[in-house]
Design a protein around this motif. Structure first.
Motif, short mmCIF file in Angstrom:
data_model
loop_
_atom_site.label_atom_id
_atom_site.label_comp_id
_atom_site.label_asym_id
_atom_site.label_seq_id
_atom_site.Cartn_x
_atom_site.Cartn_y
_atom_site.Cartn_z
N ASP A 508 -16.36 7.56 -0.58
CA ASP A 508 -17.46 6.36 -0.89
C ASP A 508 -16.65 5.14 -1.58
O ASP A 508 -16.97 4.10 -1.51
N GLU A 509 -15.27 5.22 -1.90
CA GLU A 509 -14.59 4.20 -2.45
C GLU A 509 -13.16 4.26 -2.63
O GLU A 509 -12.75 5.82 -2.64
N VAL A 510 -12.31 3.63 -2.70
CA VAL A 510 -10.82 3.51 -2.80
C VAL A 510 -10.60 2.53 -3.97
O VAL A 510 -10.85 1.31 -3.99
N ARG A 511 -9.97 3.24 -5.02
CA ARG A 511 -9.77 2.27 -6.50
C ARG A 511 -8.40 2.08 -6.68
O ARG A 511 -7.66 2.80 -6.19
N MET A 512 -7.76 1.15 -7.69
CA MET A 512 -6.69 1.05 -7.74
C MET A 512 -6.35 0.42 -9.38
O MET A 512 -7.34 -0.21 -9.94
N VAL A 513 -5.72 1.10 -10.19
CA VAL A 513 -5.56 0.93 -11.51
C VAL A 513 -4.53 -0.21 -11.48
O VAL A 513 -3.20 -0.11 -11.20
N LEU A 514 -4.89 -1.30 -12.14
CA LEU A 514 -4.24 -2.54 -12.24
C LEU A 514 -4.06 -3.08 -13.69
O LEU A 514 -5.32 -3.00 -14.42
N SER A 515 -3.03 -4.05 -13.93
CA SER A 515 -3.18 -4.87 -15.15
C SER A 515 -2.55 -6.21 -15.01
O SER A 515 -1.62 -6.16 -13.94
N GLY A 516 -2.46 -6.88 -15.86
CA GLY A 516 -1.62 -8.33 -16.03
C GLY A 516 -2.53 -9.49 -15.39
O GLY A 516 -3.80 -9.52 -15.58
N GLU A 517 -1.75 -10.52 -14.75
CA GLU A 517 -2.53 -11.74 -14.35
C GLU A 517 -2.22 -12.03 -13.19
O GLU A 517 -0.95 -12.21 -12.72
N GLY A 518 -3.23 -11.95 -12.24
CA GLY A 518 -2.81 -12.38 -10.69
C GLY A 518 -3.84 -12.08 -9.52
O GLY A 518 -5.03 -11.84 -9.84
N THR A 519 -3.37 -11.78 -8.41
CA THR A 519 -4.46 -11.22 -7.52
C THR A 519 -3.81 -10.00 -6.82
O THR A 519 -2.61 -9.94 -6.73
N VAL A 520 -4.75 -9.30 -5.97
CA VAL A 520 -4.28 -8.38 -4.96
C VAL A 520 -5.23 -8.75 -3.68
O VAL A 520 -6.44 -9.00 -4.05
#
Length: 569
Positions: A508-520
């Motif tokens: 039901d989903e694909v997730r990603m662990v991210l941090s910082g400042e910006g975009t994907v």
């Protein structure tokens, strides 16, 4: 076994000692560790009285401090309530002080005064090399490799036995031997080259300037920038080490003690109550959320559920709603839930990050921070999540590793509550839907950092540099494109936007662990979605799916964003 570990550690250290990450410290070793110990004429007054043992003292100090700080530094700082960075900053300050002492002799005498009672004033910048070595060992971070990773995990989990010490010391000696050769070469050059003999004061001053420059560079992470510019010509040698033997020797599957020896009498996920010995006490915890510190002894008479979790772990994220529901439903009936937050990543050690994660999940029960994995080790745990159900007498009656089995666990909670108080009025069962994916139905959790790299399918070696996509990415794997900085736990674009291509299976989903400042930006071949990233590391949903799906996405990551892992629901 110790001999094998010593040989592996020595070889791993030697490889590290000739790797690119050693380059920033070479000028200091050459000038201050070697050239300063040269026997140089001082005119009619004779020759220099600088200790000929100085190169060896510098290396001995480096080996000593690196070994001690790697294995015990985190533990000692936690014991003293000090920040984890304090040793690094102390080393930087010492390097600056020694550098100033080399440039300004009067300042050197000021440094020596408090230690005048020590014979020969060996703490000064002129004769003493051991202090310089101690400082270098505190700030020098070798290139990550499988041997160093094993040492770090052993230290953070408290598995410091004879094997761990042998591995650590042999690694430190191996890494230091090339530095000793360089220091002795510096002394020989200083004794043989006329320019060195004629400009002793200038060389000393240059050594001080280089040492201060190294301290400032380390403070601003300049060595990492240098490493990004150079190919890691030792990575293939690192990967070829026999690290399976290291894992067998150090990874004991949880330390077996008198306190926890009966835990293996519980069957994982049993549907009936079992008896698995008295529950080990909670220990080594660095903080509490939602509660003052508590002990299991204080909770005798209540049923206790101990839940090992980490806030960015996708498996835990699917499990937590059930734990929260049990806490809300059965707290008044005598159930106490204690969450033991056991971090996978360094950023999960920050209390403010865990507090934010607990708020997001609606957790109101006590959460203990197990940053050193002390309670994790005491319970011989191996999984995120893991549930240990303890009866009112303090005996472990049920263990469940991983997701699923929620209906069985809740049934056993209800049985224990009624055993503790036959008159207890229990509410209806929570009956939350079990969203645990079928085994093998989704792509396994995919880590991106070098020490936990999983499912990488690129053609380039996995180190900082430029990547390009292969012609095809195999199922359940990923590849990189563009310029990337490869860290131990995450990857970061180096320069412009960089891309990750992922072939996945999810429910039901694909997730990603991210941090910082910006975009994907997520491109699934038909639509494009942009996600803003801001703040501390957390999990972002890339795709919202409707049932089992197989596909490929390309994720473009802007500079300033760190990517840790993909998870799949």
């Amino acid at each position: 076994m110790e001999l094998s570990l010593a040989l592996i550690g020595l070889l791993g250290g030697l490889i590290t000692g000739i790797s690119p990450c050693i380059l920033p410290v070479l000028p200091v070793i050459f000038l201050s560790g070697g050239a300063q110990s040269a026997r140089l004429p001082l005119g009619e007054g004779g020759v220099s009285t600088v200790s000929r043992w100085r190169p060896y003292l510098v290396i001995l100090g480096l080996v000593t401090s690196f070994s001690v700080f790697t294995l015990l530094g985190s533990f000692l700082l936690a014991l003293l309530g000090l920040p984890q960075d304090v040793l690094r900053w102390a080393g930087i300050v010492v390097l600056v002080l020694i550098g100033v002492g080399l440039i300004v002799p009067a300042f050197q005498h000021i440094l020596e005064k408090p230690f005048s009672w020590i014979p020969q004033k060996a703490v000064g910048t002129e004769r003493g090399g051991f202090t310089l070595g101690i400082a270098l060992g505190a700030v020098y971070v070798p290139c990550a490799g499988p041997v160093l990773a094993a040492i770090t995990v052993a230290g953070s989990t408290g598995r410091i036995g004879v094997g761990t010490i042998v591995l650590t010391v042999s690694f430190a000696i191996g890494a230091a031997l090339p530095l000793l050769v360089f220091a002795l070469a510096g002394r020989r050059v200083a004794e043989r080259v006329k320019a060195f003999r004629a400009r002793q004061k200038l060389i000393r001053t240059v050594g001080g300037v280089v040492m201060i420059a190294l301290a400032v560079g380390i403070a601003f992470n300049a060595p990492q920038a240098i490493q990004r510019l150079l190919p890691d010509y030792t990575s293939a040698l690192q990967e070829g080490l026999g690290t399976d033997e290291v894992a067998d020797a150090l990874d004991l599957g949880g330390l077996v003690t008198y306190e926890n020896k009966d835990l293996d009498q519980c069957t994982n996920g049993a549907t009936e109550l079992e008896s698995c010995g008295t529950a080990p006490e909670l220990r080594g915890l660095t903080g509490w959320i939602n509660s003052d510190p508590v002990t299991l002894e204080q909770l005798r008479g209540q049923v206790v559920l101990v839940d090992f979790w980490a806030y960015s772990c996708i498996n835990c994220q699917r499990s937590i709603p059930h734990v929260v529901a049990w806490d809300q439903a059965y707290r008044d009936a005598g159930l106490t839930v204690i969450g033991i937050h056991s971090p996978e990543y360094a950023f999960e050690k920050e209390q403010r990050n865990v507090e934010a994660g607990a708020r997001d999940f609606g957790i109101e029960y006590p959460v203990a921070l197990d940053n050193s994995l002390s309670t994790w080790t005491t319970y011989r745990n191996r999984y995120w999540p893991a549930h240990y159900l303890i009866d009112a007498e303090g005996t472990v009656r049920h263990i469940r590793f991983g997701e699923g089995g929620y209906a069985d666990t809740e049934k056993l909670i209800r049985e224990l509550l009624l055993q503790a108080d036959p008159d207890a009025q229990l509410p209806p069962a929570t009956e939350l839907a079990d969203d645990t994916p079928d085994a093998g139905a989704t792509t396994p959790e995919t880590y991106l950092g070098s020490t936990k790299k999983v499912n990488y399918a690129g053609e380039q070696a996995y180190r900082t540099g430029r990547f390009s996509f292969p012609d095809a990415v195999a199922a359940d794997s990923y590849a990189l494109d563009g310029q990337w900085t490869i860290g131990t736990q995450s990857v970061t674009p180096a320069g412009g936007d960089a891309r990750i291509r992922l072939a996945y299976r999810a429910g039901d989903e694909v997730r990603m662990v991210l941090s910082g400042e910006g975009t994907v930006t997520v491109d699934d071949g038909g639509t494009t979605r942009r996600i803003d990233v801001s703040g501390t590391p957390t999990s972002y949903r890339l795709l919202d799916l409707d049932g089992e799906t197989t596909g490929t996405i390309t994720v473009t990551v802007s500079p300033g964003v760190e990517a840790f892992s993909f998870t799949f629901g």
